[in-house]
Design an enzyme around this catalytic site. Structure first.
Site, PDB file in Angstrom:
ATOM      1  N   HIS A  67       0.845  -1.197   0.000  1.00  0.00           N
ATOM      2  CA  HIS A  67       0.000   0.000   0.000  1.00  0.00           C
ATOM      3  C   HIS A  67       0.884   1.251   0.000  1.00  0.00           C
ATOM      4  CE1 HIS A  67      -3.115  -2.637   2.248  1.00  0.00           C
ATOM      5  NE2 HIS A  67      -3.602  -2.425   1.046  1.00  0.00           N
ATOM      6  N   LYS A  91     -16.818  -8.046   8.504  1.00  0.00           N
ATOM      7  CA  LYS A  91     -17.615  -8.287   9.722  1.00  0.00           C
ATOM      8  C   LYS A  91     -16.708  -8.357  10.943  1.00  0.00           C
ATOM      9  CE  LYS A  91     -21.740 -10.344   7.807  1.00  0.00           C
ATOM     10  NZ  LYS A  91     -21.851 -11.394   6.831  1.00  0.00           N
ATOM     11  N   ARG A 140      -1.984  -5.675  -8.582  1.00  0.00           N
ATOM     12  CA  ARG A 140      -0.739  -6.421  -8.358  1.00  0.00           C
ATOM     13  C   ARG A 140      -0.503  -7.445  -9.450  1.00  0.00           C
ATOM     14  NH1 ARG A 140      -2.879  -8.055  -2.598  1.00  0.00           N
ATOM     15  NH2 ARG A 140      -4.641  -8.188  -4.012  1.00  0.00           N
ATOM     16  N   SER A 178      -3.003  -7.785   2.751  1.00  0.00           N
ATOM     17  CA  SER A 178      -3.307  -7.647   4.190  1.00  0.00           C
ATOM     18  C   SER A 178      -3.794  -8.978   4.751  1.00  0.00           C
ATOM     19  CB  SER A 178      -4.391  -6.591   4.405  1.00  0.00           C
ATOM     20  OG  SER A 178      -3.963  -5.349   3.954  1.00  0.00           O
TER      21      SER A 178
END
Ligand code: PNS
Length: 209
Positions: A67, A91, A140, A178
């Protein structure tokens, strides 16, 4: 402004020449003139360019070096870059919105033209509200393309005045996400070099709990 940035800006200025001529009513024939005239004209055209504000949206749970690579590239192209964290993107996120924002602010403090913000709801609504012209997204690998294309085209359908710009992070980050960082950290693997040190420390303390 860096040399690369000058080159990009000069290129952009060249593209806007028609707009400049339309606005000023002047027809300029540079075919017979020298380099100085051309440079002067470019500066002229640049002065009429709008300020480009780009939104770089995402979950950033947590921010990775991939990032940051993209953010750095964005700072060289856009006048201002807003890194926008989607509130409650999953969630069960690993980090709260406040934690994700804190980590991003810490990791991006070196760039004066970067702001970190939070958004809810539709991305295009947020971009409109911020008067942004561009949505920046990273690609990517080819596997990202289909999802990103679908999202970009849907966003264009919702708001035709906002362009999505895709940029590629450095190859070294092409496999980084991530989700993988969270998984590796949870399973006790090493994540150094994949995330900024502040994120690494927070991941370690979360994983030990
Ligand atoms: O980091 P991510 O999870 O890939 O980011 C996805 C994100 C936040 C850019 C996307 O989910 C999004 O824009 N969400 C906001 C809701 C929205 O506008 N949905 C319609 C997209 S076409």
């Amino acid at each position: 402004m860096s040399k690369a940035c000058h080159r990009i800006a000069a290129g952009a200025a060249e593209q806007s020449s028609i707009e400049v001529e339309r606005e000023t009513g002047a027809t300029r024939d540079f075919s017979q003139r020298g380099t100085n005239d051309r440079i002067e004209w470019r500066a002229d055209a640049l002065a009429t360019m709008k300020t480009a504000l780009a939104i770089y949206p995402g979950s950033f749970d947590p921010v990775t070096n991939g990032h940051l690579d993209l953010i750095e590239r964005g700072t060289k192209i856009f006048d201002r870059l807003v890194v926008a964290v989607l509130r409650n993107s999953e969630k069960d996120p690993m980090f709260t919105t406040a934690e994700r924002v804190e980590m991003l602010r810490e990791a991006t403090k070196q760039w004066e033209n970067v702001e970190v913000d939070v958004f809810d709801g539709l991305l295009v609504q947020y971009a409109r509200q911020r008067k942004a012209q561009v949505i920046l997204r990273g690609i990517r690998a080819i596997s990202d393309y289909e999802y990103e294309l679908q999202m970009a085209l849907m966003n264009r359908k919702l708001e035709p005045h906002i362009e999505t710009v895709f940029m590629m992070p450095a190859e070294a980050y092409s496999y980084l996400s991530s989700r993988l960082v969270r998984e590796i950290s949870n399973l006790g693997g090493t994540i150094s070099g994949l995330v900024p040190p502040t994120v690494e420390a927070r991941l370690k303390s979360k994983s030990q709990k």
